[in-house]
Each structure stands twice: as C-alpha cells, then as structure tokens.
Design a protein around this motif. Sequence first.
Motif, PDB file in Angstrom:
ATOM      1  N   TRP A  36       9.177  -0.348  -0.562  1.00  0.00           N
ATOM      2  CA  TRP A  36       8.950   0.739  -1.646  1.00  0.00           C
ATOM      3  C   TRP A  36       7.836   0.476  -2.625  1.00  0.00           C
ATOM      4  O   TRP A  36       7.498  -0.736  -3.019  1.00  0.00           O
ATOM      5  N   ARG A  38       5.325   2.624  -5.675  1.00  0.00           N
ATOM      6  CA  ARG A  38       5.408   3.559  -6.773  1.00  0.00           C
ATOM      7  C   ARG A  38       3.995   3.928  -7.413  1.00  0.00           C
ATOM      8  O   ARG A  38       2.931   3.125  -7.163  1.00  0.00           O
ATOM      9  N   GLU A  46       1.161   1.116  -6.076  1.00  0.00           N
ATOM     10  CA  GLU A  46       1.485  -0.362  -6.313  1.00  0.00           C
ATOM     11  C   GLU A  46       2.834  -0.584  -5.651  1.00  0.00           C
ATOM     12  O   GLU A  46       3.792   0.242  -5.627  1.00  0.00           O
ATOM     13  N   VAL A  48       6.310  -2.457  -4.923  1.00  0.00           N
ATOM     14  CA  VAL A  48       7.587  -2.619  -5.770  1.00  0.00           C
ATOM     15  C   VAL A  48       8.523  -3.705  -4.882  1.00  0.00           C
ATOM     16  O   VAL A  48       8.905  -4.766  -5.697  1.00  0.00           O
ATOM     17  N   TYR A  60       9.656  -9.142  -4.055  1.00  0.00           N
ATOM     18  CA  TYR A  60       9.573  -8.136  -5.159  1.00  0.00           C
ATOM     19  C   TYR A  60       8.186  -8.282  -6.147  1.00  0.00           C
ATOM     20  O   TYR A  60       7.920  -9.469  -5.975  1.00  0.00           O
ATOM     21  N   LYS A  61       7.948  -7.188  -6.544  1.00  0.00           N
ATOM     22  CA  LYS A  61       6.935  -7.393  -7.439  1.00  0.00           C
ATOM     23  C   LYS A  61       7.507  -8.023  -8.845  1.00  0.00           C
ATOM     24  O   LYS A  61       8.841  -8.072  -9.032  1.00  0.00           O
ATOM     25  N   VAL A  64       9.720  -6.544 -11.553  1.00  0.00           N
ATOM     26  CA  VAL A  64      11.005  -5.839 -11.352  1.00  0.00           C
ATOM     27  C   VAL A  64      11.936  -6.868 -10.785  1.00  0.00           C
ATOM     28  O   VAL A  64      13.138  -6.524 -10.743  1.00  0.00           O
ATOM     29  N   PHE A  68      15.520  -4.836  -9.936  1.00  0.00           N
ATOM     30  CA  PHE A  68      15.620  -4.155  -8.902  1.00  0.00           C
ATOM     31  C   PHE A  68      16.170  -4.929  -7.693  1.00  0.00           C
ATOM     32  O   PHE A  68      15.696  -6.006  -7.413  1.00  0.00           O
ATOM     33  N   MET A  83      18.009   0.263  -9.231  1.00  0.00           N
ATOM     34  CA  MET A  83      17.006   0.021 -10.478  1.00  0.00           C
ATOM     35  C   MET A  83      17.902   0.031 -11.406  1.00  0.00           C
ATOM     36  O   MET A  83      18.487   0.706 -11.840  1.00  0.00           O
ATOM     37  N   ASP A  90       8.676   2.033 -15.988  1.00  0.00           N
ATOM     38  CA  ASP A  90       8.920   2.237 -14.478  1.00  0.00           C
ATOM     39  C   ASP A  90       8.741   3.646 -14.087  1.00  0.00           C
ATOM     40  O   ASP A  90       8.959   3.886 -12.831  1.00  0.00           O
ATOM     41  N   TYR A  94       8.021   7.178  -6.729  1.00  0.00           N
ATOM     42  CA  TYR A  94       8.536   6.390  -5.851  1.00  0.00           C
ATOM     43  C   TYR A  94       8.374   6.666  -4.356  1.00  0.00           C
ATOM     44  O   TYR A  94       9.039   7.504  -4.039  1.00  0.00           O
ATOM     45  N   SER A 106       3.324  -6.502   1.194  1.00  0.00           N
ATOM     46  CA  SER A 106       3.103  -5.696  -0.160  1.00  0.00           C
ATOM     47  C   SER A 106       1.989  -4.918  -0.155  1.00  0.00           C
ATOM     48  O   SER A 106       1.583  -4.412  -1.294  1.00  0.00           O
TER      49      SER A 106
END
Length: 124
Positions: A36, A38, A46, A48, A60-61, A64, A68, A83, A90, A94, A106
């Motif tokens: 995912w 966004r 970027e 997510v 994950y970023k 989040v 998330f 989420m 945010d 997405y 990533s």
Amino acid sequence: QVQLVESGGGLVQAGGSLRLSCAASGLRFSSYAMGWFRQAPGKEREFVATISWSGGSTYYKDSVKGRFTISRDNAKNTVYLQMNSLTPDDTAVYYCAARRSDHLYSDYTDYDYWGQGTQVTVSS
C-alpha cells in the motif's frame, strides 16, 4: 489482464478508522507480494505497508506502525489495510500495488502493477 481495484476510502474524522480493500484479478495472487502506498497533493508517492505472498511477513512506514494493519486473504485475492487513529496527515490517495516475489518492498519502483487509488480524507 491484471487489475487491482481499491475500495473503502472516504471522509472520516480524526481519530476514526477506515478499512481499505484491494481486489486483484488476472494474476496468481498468492505469488505476489502486495503493498500500500499513498500520495497527498503536492507530495511524492510514499510507502505505507507491505505484506509477503503468504501473509507471514509485514513491514510498515514508521509513522503508521501501531495504527495500520495490512493483511491478505489469498482465497479472495484481496489485500486489506485497516487504518485506526487516523489523523489529517493521513489524508491522501491510497494505492495498492503488486510484485511477483516473496520479498518485502518499500520502494514504489519495485512494483509491477498498480490500482487506480482510493481517496482517504481525514478532517480535524
């Protein structure tokens, strides 16, 4: 023909929750890592979250993490992004993405296929 179709976006107040879905077709879903991303207005796309083809590994970023959760249902050819505790930061479109691999990626340039995106707007 590969298709990724996102859904579940919308307008939500800060602190609220949304669950995004991405339905895949035209590919052997269980052979693809999913991600995912966004993109907010005026900003670059970027990362997510990402999940391995089995669902056993996720990444994950930092911003989040703990809010998330990415998951997948290979029987339904669908990946999800739950989420929670959403903030105005945010707000973005997405996108889900697919790459034929069991690794986690990533960087958006690593992905082969993309959906059209779903808008998430978080009001303060």
